[in-house]
Design a protein around this motif. Structure first.
Motif, mmCIF file in Angstrom:
data_model
loop_
_atom_site.group_PDB
_atom_site.id
_atom_site.type_symbol
_atom_site.label_atom_id
_atom_site.label_comp_id
_atom_site.label_asym_id
_atom_site.label_seq_id
_atom_site.Cartn_x
_atom_site.Cartn_y
_atom_site.Cartn_z
ATOM 1 N N THR A 32 -29.750 49.381 4.850
ATOM 2 C CA THR A 32 -29.081 48.404 5.707
ATOM 3 C C THR A 32 -28.000 49.116 6.514
ATOM 4 O O THR A 32 -27.214 49.886 5.969
ATOM 5 C CB THR A 32 -28.450 47.286 4.866
ATOM 6 O OG1 THR A 32 -29.486 46.555 4.204
ATOM 7 C CG2 THR A 32 -27.653 46.331 5.751
ATOM 8 N N LEU A 33 -27.975 48.847 7.822
ATOM 9 C CA LEU A 33 -26.950 49.410 8.692
ATOM 10 C C LEU A 33 -25.722 48.510 8.633
ATOM 11 O O LEU A 33 -25.804 47.305 8.885
ATOM 12 C CB LEU A 33 -27.461 49.495 10.128
ATOM 13 C CG LEU A 33 -26.479 50.029 11.176
ATOM 14 C CD1 LEU A 33 -26.235 51.512 10.964
ATOM 15 C CD2 LEU A 33 -26.995 49.757 12.588
ATOM 16 N N ALA A 231 -10.776 52.419 11.344
ATOM 17 C CA ALA A 231 -10.420 52.689 9.950
ATOM 18 C C ALA A 231 -11.628 52.462 9.038
ATOM 19 O O ALA A 231 -11.856 53.234 8.090
ATOM 20 C CB ALA A 231 -9.252 51.803 9.524
ATOM 21 N N SER A 232 -12.408 51.427 9.321
ATOM 22 C CA SER A 232 -13.606 51.141 8.516
ATOM 23 C C SER A 232 -14.657 52.235 8.682
ATOM 24 O O SER A 232 -15.376 52.568 7.725
ATOM 25 C CB SER A 232 -14.186 49.783 8.906
ATOM 26 O OG SER A 232 -13.291 48.738 8.592
ATOM 27 N N LEU A 233 -14.761 52.781 9.891
ATOM 28 C CA LEU A 233 -15.672 53.905 10.107
ATOM 29 C C LEU A 233 -15.219 55.130 9.308
ATOM 30 O O LEU A 233 -16.022 55.813 8.676
ATOM 31 C CB LEU A 233 -15.723 54.258 11.591
ATOM 32 C CG LEU A 233 -16.577 53.372 12.506
ATOM 33 C CD1 LEU A 233 -16.203 53.598 13.968
ATOM 34 C CD2 LEU A 233 -18.065 53.660 12.300
ATOM 35 N N ARG A 234 -13.920 55.381 9.331
ATOM 36 C CA ARG A 234 -13.376 56.553 8.635
ATOM 37 C C ARG A 234 -13.618 56.488 7.124
ATOM 38 O O ARG A 234 -13.891 57.502 6.482
ATOM 39 C CB ARG A 234 -11.869 56.658 8.892
ATOM 40 C CG ARG A 234 -11.503 57.149 10.282
ATOM 41 C CD ARG A 234 -10.024 56.990 10.515
ATOM 42 N NE ARG A 234 -9.583 57.619 11.747
ATOM 43 C CZ ARG A 234 -8.449 57.321 12.377
ATOM 44 N NH1 ARG A 234 -7.640 56.388 11.882
ATOM 45 N NH2 ARG A 234 -8.116 57.956 13.476
ATOM 46 N N THR A 235 -13.514 55.283 6.558
ATOM 47 C CA THR A 235 -13.640 55.128 5.108
ATOM 48 C C THR A 235 -15.072 54.877 4.654
ATOM 49 O O THR A 235 -15.319 54.743 3.456
ATOM 50 C CB THR A 235 -12.744 53.971 4.622
ATOM 51 O OG1 THR A 235 -13.128 52.759 5.291
ATOM 52 C CG2 THR A 235 -11.283 54.275 4.904
ATOM 53 N N GLY A 236 -16.011 54.785 5.623
ATOM 54 C CA GLY A 236 -17.402 54.579 5.258
ATOM 55 C C GLY A 236 -17.782 53.135 5.003
ATOM 56 O O GLY A 236 -18.910 52.858 4.573
ATOM 57 N N GLN A 237 -16.870 52.209 5.258
ATOM 58 C CA GLN A 237 -17.221 50.790 5.095
ATOM 59 C C GLN A 237 -18.153 50.320 6.200
ATOM 60 O O GLN A 237 -18.865 49.327 6.044
ATOM 61 C CB GLN A 237 -15.949 49.941 5.091
ATOM 62 C CG GLN A 237 -15.041 50.195 3.902
ATOM 63 C CD GLN A 237 -13.726 49.444 4.038
ATOM 64 O OE1 GLN A 237 -12.900 49.740 4.912
ATOM 65 N NE2 GLN A 237 -13.531 48.467 3.177
ATOM 66 N N VAL A 238 -18.120 51.030 7.322
ATOM 67 C CA VAL A 238 -18.960 50.710 8.470
ATOM 68 C C VAL A 238 -19.668 51.990 8.905
ATOM 69 O O VAL A 238 -19.073 53.075 8.897
ATOM 70 C CB VAL A 238 -18.102 50.151 9.631
ATOM 71 C CG1 VAL A 238 -18.889 50.111 10.925
ATOM 72 C CG2 VAL A 238 -17.586 48.761 9.277
ATOM 73 N N ASN A 254 -11.851 62.771 16.913
ATOM 74 C CA ASN A 254 -10.898 63.459 16.036
ATOM 75 C C ASN A 254 -11.329 63.428 14.571
ATOM 76 O O ASN A 254 -10.708 64.084 13.730
ATOM 77 C CB ASN A 254 -9.512 62.817 16.153
ATOM 78 C CG ASN A 254 -8.932 62.954 17.550
ATOM 79 O OD1 ASN A 254 -9.306 63.857 18.291
ATOM 80 N ND2 ASN A 254 -8.025 62.065 17.912
ATOM 81 N N ASN A 255 -12.365 62.660 14.286
ATOM 82 C CA ASN A 255 -12.838 62.509 12.912
ATOM 83 C C ASN A 255 -14.131 63.307 12.727
ATOM 84 O O ASN A 255 -15.118 63.065 13.434
ATOM 85 C CB ASN A 255 -13.080 61.037 12.595
ATOM 86 C CG ASN A 255 -11.802 60.224 12.678
ATOM 87 O OD1 ASN A 255 -11.088 60.071 11.707
ATOM 88 N ND2 ASN A 255 -11.498 59.703 13.867
ATOM 89 N N PRO A 256 -14.159 64.243 11.786
ATOM 90 C CA PRO A 256 -15.290 65.177 11.683
ATOM 91 C C PRO A 256 -16.625 64.536 11.359
ATOM 92 O O PRO A 256 -17.666 65.088 11.690
ATOM 93 C CB PRO A 256 -14.849 66.125 10.559
ATOM 94 C CG PRO A 256 -13.809 65.376 9.782
ATOM 95 C CD PRO A 256 -13.102 64.520 10.790
ATOM 96 N N ASN A 257 -16.642 63.394 10.728
ATOM 97 C CA ASN A 257 -17.913 62.775 10.332
ATOM 98 C C ASN A 257 -18.343 61.632 11.253
ATOM 99 O O ASN A 257 -19.259 60.880 10.925
ATOM 100 C CB ASN A 257 -17.814 62.264 8.893
ATOM 101 C CG ASN A 257 -17.557 63.381 7.914
ATOM 102 O OD1 ASN A 257 -18.127 64.463 8.029
ATOM 103 N ND2 ASN A 257 -16.669 63.128 6.948
ATOM 104 N N SER A 483 -21.350 57.020 12.109
ATOM 105 C CA SER A 483 -21.155 58.052 11.100
ATOM 106 C C SER A 483 -22.334 59.016 11.158
ATOM 107 O O SER A 483 -23.370 58.737 11.780
ATOM 108 C CB SER A 483 -21.052 57.430 9.712
ATOM 109 O OG SER A 483 -22.327 56.968 9.287
ATOM 110 N N ASP A 484 -22.178 60.148 10.489
ATOM 111 C CA ASP A 484 -23.249 61.144 10.478
ATOM 112 C C ASP A 484 -24.502 60.635 9.784
ATOM 113 O O ASP A 484 -25.583 61.219 9.941
ATOM 114 C CB ASP A 484 -22.762 62.421 9.787
ATOM 115 C CG ASP A 484 -21.729 63.166 10.602
ATOM 116 O OD1 ASP A 484 -21.595 62.842 11.803
ATOM 117 O OD2 ASP A 484 -21.037 64.045 10.058
ATOM 118 N N LYS A 485 -24.386 59.549 9.034
ATOM 119 C CA LYS A 485 -25.557 58.998 8.336
ATOM 120 C C LYS A 485 -26.532 58.318 9.299
ATOM 121 O O LYS A 485 -27.699 58.132 8.970
ATOM 122 C CB LYS A 485 -25.109 57.979 7.281
ATOM 123 C CG LYS A 485 -24.291 58.558 6.155
ATOM 124 C CD LYS A 485 -24.150 57.575 5.008
ATOM 125 C CE LYS A 485 -23.458 56.295 5.433
ATOM 126 N NZ LYS A 485 -23.281 55.359 4.292
#
Length: 507
Positions: A32-33, A231-238, A254-257, A483-485
């Motif tokens: 699920t995306l 912030a949600s992208l950074r923490t992997g919630q999104v 600025n965020n590596p992933n 994200s990289d995923k």
């Protein structure tokens, strides 16, 4: 979590079980995306919706006969082929025999006919009705053929049919009156649930004829604060997000992933004037407003310069150099002289409406315009409102001025006939019309020679900017972050998110 497996995977599992092949390597289930955006849809009727946020959702659920691909070419959707007759007055479509609605019903020619008859019915208040006024009748000679009989050759008709405002909906849903309360389409996803201004849950449509959807669904969160989205992208919630604020977009790399997708779009920012009432009925007042506004200054303040000053036509094939258009370089002396000649040397007061959230730059645009118009004596009050309230006011044409973000199209006629022709269904929103505009639009509609069409619409651009019913400002970019995923997303100059049908999500 309920997962949807393709038919071939289900068959493979059954065979493996029957043969006792417990060690058999099986394909991984789709994921699920997790997605976020800041502005929710305002409604579910694809024929009526004009807000970008609504279109972005509905284009994942519904399909038109054709679609526009990432190179701005027409591509098959529900229709597998199409052909104009030699005289240009008959347009024949062959439907994809595998096209089905999400309820399992095959898409039939009768559904196509019913959909366009609904769009053409004035009582529907369809957003794109005026694009299809050349359609005199529709024939359905067999189970895979639809024939549109036209009153005249209509070159841009195919482009108009690629819009989600021309989506094909079930005839049964039209008869039941459930369009807008249920979402039964033939697109890559089905709308499982919608909690307005909070969340949407989409599931992969197993009936989609367009191919295999890369994820089993999309969970969309509505987060009005785009810094919260980041912030949600950074923490992997999104995993994936649509971003409207260019300032937030600049922080993504600025965020590596995280990856930022930045694509120039055809949509345009504009200041719409009400030329039907008050001081703005005067041509010289409208021209003074055009001369008083520094378009680059508005762009720099609102979008950090992320875009370019534009004329009315934003598609590359027809765009006119802004330097050739009326008063595209700010000239306050000329603006003041025009105000004096119009009898408004001491200025006047007006209100400008703008929506919160779409675009997020609307308040900044309004404030810069307010400051610049004050230089020629125009006292402008800014009226900010929620998007759904703004859309209702805008559709009624209930404003002195309006800061707007309007959709672009690949063809000038498709883009503007609803505003600038006498029969245009949004002519009351445009608040202006004249014989020259109407004539040029009609000439461009029937002309088949590309060079002649370009000349016609260049004249259209020069005339309408001189008449100044609207003040075109700039075009920007669409921004998506992932994200990289997330793999496989292709951005589109129309701003479409249809590319989500092809994405996959890894671990």
């Amino acid at each position: 979590m309920v997962r949807h497996f393709g038919k071939h995977l289900v068959s493979a599992l059954a065979v493996a079980t029957a043969l006792g092949l417990t060690g058999m390597a099986m394909p991984a289930a789709a994921a699920t995306l997790k997605m976020a955006w800041s502005q929710d849809a305002t409604g579910l009727d694809p024929h009526k919706q004009t807000a970008f946020s609504s279109i972005r959702l509905l284009e994942l659920v519904y399909e038109p006969l054709l679609r526009t691909d990432s190179e701005l070419n027409l591509a098959p959707a529900i229709a597998s082929s199409w052909e104009f007759s030699e005289d240009g007055k008959t347009l024949t479509f062959k439907l994809d025999p595998n096209a089905k609605f999400s309820n399992g019903d095959k898409v039939m020619p009768s559904d196509v006919k019913a959909s366009f008859e609904r769009i053409l019915d004035e009582a529907t208040s369809a957003a794109a009705r005026s694009n299809f006024l050349s359609i005199e009748s529709i024939d359905t000679p067999d189970d895979e053929t639809v024939v549109f009989n036209l009153s005249q050759p209509d070159v841009p008709l195919l482009t108009a049919m690629s819009s989600i405002n021309a989506a094909i909906v079930p005839e049964s849903a039209i008869e039941a009156g459930t369009i807008g309360t249920e979402a039964i389409g033939s697109g890559p996803f089905t709308l499982k649930s919608w909690d307005p201004n909070s969340k949407e849950v989409l599931e992969a449509n197993p009936e989609w004829a367009g191919g295999t959807v890369g994820v089993d669904g999309i969970d969309i969160s509505v987060l009005p604060d785009e810094t919260a989205i980041l912030a949600s992208l950074r923490t992997g919630q999104v995993d994936f997000a649509l971003i409207n604020d260019p300032l937030v977009a600049t922080l993504v790399p600025n965020n590596p992933n995280l990856t930022l997708n930045r694509e120039p779009v055809l949509s345009y920012h504009v200041l719409q004037l009400n030329a039907d009432e008050g001081a703005m009925k005067e041509l010289k007042v409208r021209q003074a407003i055009s001369c008083a506004i520094d378009r680059q200054d508005v762009l720099d303040a609102a979008l950090l310069g992320e875009g370019k000053v534009t004329g009315p036509l934003t598609m590359p094939a027809y765009a006119t150099d802004p330097s050739e258009l009326f008063c595209y370089t700010q000239d306050l002396d000329k603006a003041k002289e025009l105000m004096k000649e119009a009898g408004y040397e001491n200025g006047f007061s007006a209100k400008v409406i703008a929506a919160t959230g779409e675009p997020p730059t609307a308040a900044s645009e309004a404030q810069v315009i307010q400051s610049e118009l004050a230089e020629i004596g125009i006292k402008l009050d800014i009226e900010m409102m929620e998007l759904n309230v703004y859309v209702d006011r805008w559709l009624k044409g209930d404003f002195d001025m309006a800061v707007a973000l309007n959709g672009g199209r690949t063809d000038p006629y498709t883009m503007y006939n609803r505003y600038w022709t006498k029969d245009g269904n949004l002519a009351h929103v445009a608040h202006y019309g004249d014989d020259t505009l109407d004539t040029l639009m009609q000439e461009g509609r029937v002309e088949t020679d590309p060079a002649k069409r370009k000349a016609i619409f260049a004249e259209f651009s020069k005339h309408i900017t001189e008449m100044s019913p609207w003040i075109w400002l700039y075009t920007g970019y669409s921004y998506t972050a992932s994200s990289d995923k997330v793999q496989g997303f292709t951005a589109d100059p129309t701003g479409s998110l249809f590319g989500l049908s092809a994405v996959t999500v890894g671990e």
